[in-house]
Scaffold this motif. Structure first.
Motif, PDB file in Angstrom:
ATOM      1  N   GLU A  98      -2.561   7.300   4.022  1.00 28.12           N
ATOM      2  CA  GLU A  98      -3.216   8.609   4.648  1.00 28.12           C
ATOM      3  C   GLU A  98      -4.547   8.600   4.240  1.00 28.12           C
ATOM      4  N   HIS A  99      -4.898   8.347   3.130  1.00 29.74           N
ATOM      5  CA  HIS A  99      -6.231   8.459   2.644  1.00 29.74           C
ATOM      6  C   HIS A  99      -7.103   7.508   3.833  1.00 29.74           C
ATOM      7  N   ASN A 100      -6.769   6.315   3.643  1.00 30.18           N
ATOM      8  CA  ASN A 100      -7.463   5.445   4.597  1.00 30.18           C
ATOM      9  C   ASN A 100      -7.684   5.769   6.102  1.00 30.18           C
ATOM     10  N   PHE A 101      -6.146   6.331   6.528  1.00 28.14           N
ATOM     11  CA  PHE A 101      -6.429   6.723   7.965  1.00 28.14           C
ATOM     12  C   PHE A 101      -7.315   7.872   8.214  1.00 28.14           C
ATOM     13  N   LEU A 102      -7.165   8.849   7.382  1.00 30.65           N
ATOM     14  CA  LEU A 102      -8.150   9.880   7.498  1.00 30.65           C
ATOM     15  C   LEU A 102      -9.604   9.787   7.414  1.00 30.65           C
ATOM     16  N   PHE A 103      -9.921   8.704   6.604  1.00 30.48           N
ATOM     17  CA  PHE A 103     -11.456   8.425   6.442  1.00 30.48           C
ATOM     18  C   PHE A 103     -11.824   7.558   7.353  1.00 30.48           C
ATOM     19  N   LEU A 104     -11.164   6.621   8.025  1.00 28.48           N
ATOM     20  CA  LEU A 104     -11.517   5.552   9.094  1.00 28.48           C
ATOM     21  C   LEU A 104     -11.517   6.719  10.277  1.00 28.48           C
ATOM     22  N   LEU A 105     -10.528   7.426  10.626  1.00 31.23           N
ATOM     23  CA  LEU A 105     -10.832   8.283  11.753  1.00 31.23           C
ATOM     24  C   LEU A 105     -11.803   9.469  11.945  1.00 31.23           C
ATOM     25  N   SER A 106     -11.957   9.922  10.729  1.00 28.07           N
ATOM     26  CA  SER A 106     -13.269  10.693  10.602  1.00 28.07           C
ATOM     27  C   SER A 106     -14.468   9.829  10.769  1.00 28.07           C
ATOM     28  N   MET A 140       1.001  -1.194   0.081  1.00 22.59           N
ATOM     29  CA  MET A 140      -0.114   0.016   0.045  1.00 22.59           C
ATOM     30  C   MET A 140       0.976   1.239   0.029  1.00 22.59           C
ATOM     31  N   SER A 141       0.625   2.001  -0.811  1.00 29.58           N
ATOM     32  CA  SER A 141       1.448   3.503  -0.909  1.00 29.58           C
ATOM     33  C   SER A 141       1.163   4.248   0.312  1.00 29.58           C
ATOM     34  N   THR A 142       1.908   5.141   0.442  1.00 31.35           N
ATOM     35  CA  THR A 142       1.954   6.197   1.501  1.00 31.35           C
ATOM     36  C   THR A 142       0.819   7.117   1.299  1.00 31.35           C
ATOM     37  N   ILE A 143       0.410   7.625   0.338  1.00 31.13           N
ATOM     38  CA  ILE A 143      -0.776   8.445  -0.133  1.00 31.13           C
ATOM     39  C   ILE A 143      -1.896   7.696   0.281  1.00 31.13           C
ATOM     40  N   LEU A 144      -2.025   6.387  -0.150  1.00 29.40           N
ATOM     41  CA  LEU A 144      -3.410   5.603   0.042  1.00 29.40           C
ATOM     42  C   LEU A 144      -3.520   5.200   1.588  1.00 29.40           C
ATOM     43  N   GLY A 179     -11.485  13.596   3.309  1.00 30.09           N
ATOM     44  CA  GLY A 179     -11.483  12.861   4.733  1.00 30.09           C
ATOM     45  C   GLY A 179     -10.833  13.673   5.849  1.00 30.09           C
ATOM     46  N   ALA A 180      -9.783  14.550   5.521  1.00 36.93           N
ATOM     47  CA  ALA A 180      -9.415  15.823   6.562  1.00 36.93           C
ATOM     48  C   ALA A 180     -10.412  16.546   6.860  1.00 36.93           C
ATOM     49  N   VAL A 220     -13.312   3.934   2.180  1.00 37.17           N
ATOM     50  CA  VAL A 220     -12.110   3.173   2.602  1.00 37.17           C
ATOM     51  C   VAL A 220     -12.249   1.551   2.066  1.00 37.17           C
ATOM     52  N   PHE A 221     -13.397   0.986   2.561  1.00 37.70           N
ATOM     53  CA  PHE A 221     -13.283  -0.587   2.173  1.00 37.70           C
ATOM     54  C   PHE A 221     -13.698  -0.619   0.672  1.00 37.70           C
ATOM     55  N   GLY A 222     -14.622   0.366   0.285  1.00 42.60           N
ATOM     56  CA  GLY A 222     -14.801   0.044  -1.086  1.00 42.60           C
ATOM     57  C   GLY A 222     -13.700   0.172  -2.208  1.00 42.60           C
ATOM     58  N   THR A 223     -12.692   1.175  -1.859  1.00 48.48           N
ATOM     59  CA  THR A 223     -11.568   1.554  -2.737  1.00 48.48           C
ATOM     60  C   THR A 223     -10.383   0.648  -2.481  1.00 48.48           C
TER      61      THR A 223
END
Length: 224
Positions: free
Chosen positions: A7-15, A1-5, A209-210, A56-59
């Motif tokens: 970060e995306h997953n983390f932001l959306f999960l946390l939010s 998993m790339s760093t940018i992906l 996400g942010a 997150v889960f769909g992408t």
């Protein structure tokens, strides 16, 4: 998993999890007397949370078809539009005055929802690789209807917010409406960036996400 992906997953999960917690806390706060304001705000938070977790889960699904099935839950965007409008009309005491508009919002939103459930491939076709995502939304005809509906609801919503703000004489209420207006404008601008990549416009969904923590100050305003 790339760093940018990541970060995306983390932001959306946390939010997403934050919004679930806010919904629970607001309902617990008003458990002795659940008002329309509290119920619709909690519904709004849950709808936002579902959208964020589905993102997150769909992408990150295993196949394009599984991704499409998960991303179908993006239909919660309709309930975001319904609940945020109903919530604010309740907040300013205009649910009866705006009853026709509110019923129209419910009927048209639910019509798009059920049409998409009955014919899901008209809402989304199988997901495709886009930018840094293994899979992302690929829209069908009903998806366009949903996006147009969502933006029309936003125009109505912001008009009602601005109108309430301008007519209010009480300085405390006026200040409250001002905060709500700017918080929701920020939420709308950041939140809708996730739509862009659906139509192959390279705006980073991480912005969405942010920006998903805007329900925290709104919950404070309600409780305060």
């Amino acid at each position: 998993m790339s760093t940018i992906l990541f970060e995306h997953n983390f932001l959306f999960l946390l939010s997403g999890l934050t919004n679930v917690c806010i919904a629970v806390l607001v309902l617990m706060y008003g458990r002795k007397k659940l008002t329309t304001i509290l119920i619709t705000f909690a519904g709004f938070c849950i709808a936002v949370a579902i959208f964020q977790l589905v993102q997150v889960f769909g992408t990150n699904a295993e196949t394009a078809e599984i991704s499409r099935r998960i991303l179908m839950l993006n239909l919660t965007d309709i309930f975001i539009g319904i609940f945020w409008t109903h919530w604010f009309l309740a907040l300013i005491g205009k649910t009866k005055q705006q009853a026709v508009a509110l019923k129209t919002i419910y009927i048209t939103g639910l019509a798009i929802f059920f049409a998409s459930v009955i014919a899901p491939h008209m809402f989304l076709v199988d997901s495709v690789q886009k930018w840094y995502f293994p899979f992302y939304y690929e829209p069908g005809p009903f998806y366009y209807f949903m996006v147009v509906w969502f933006f029309l609801i936003a125009v109505y919503y912001f008009y009602q917010m601005y109108h309430a703000w301008m007519l209010e004489k009480d300085p405390i209420q006026r200040k409250r409406y001002k905060y709500v207006f700017f918080i929701m404008f920020y939420a709308f601008v950041t939140g809708t960036t996730a739509f862009a990549l659906v139509f192959d416009i390279k705006i980073d969904p991480r912005i969405s996400g942010a920006g998903g923590f805007y329900t925290i100050p709104l919950a404070y305003i309600i409780i305060k």
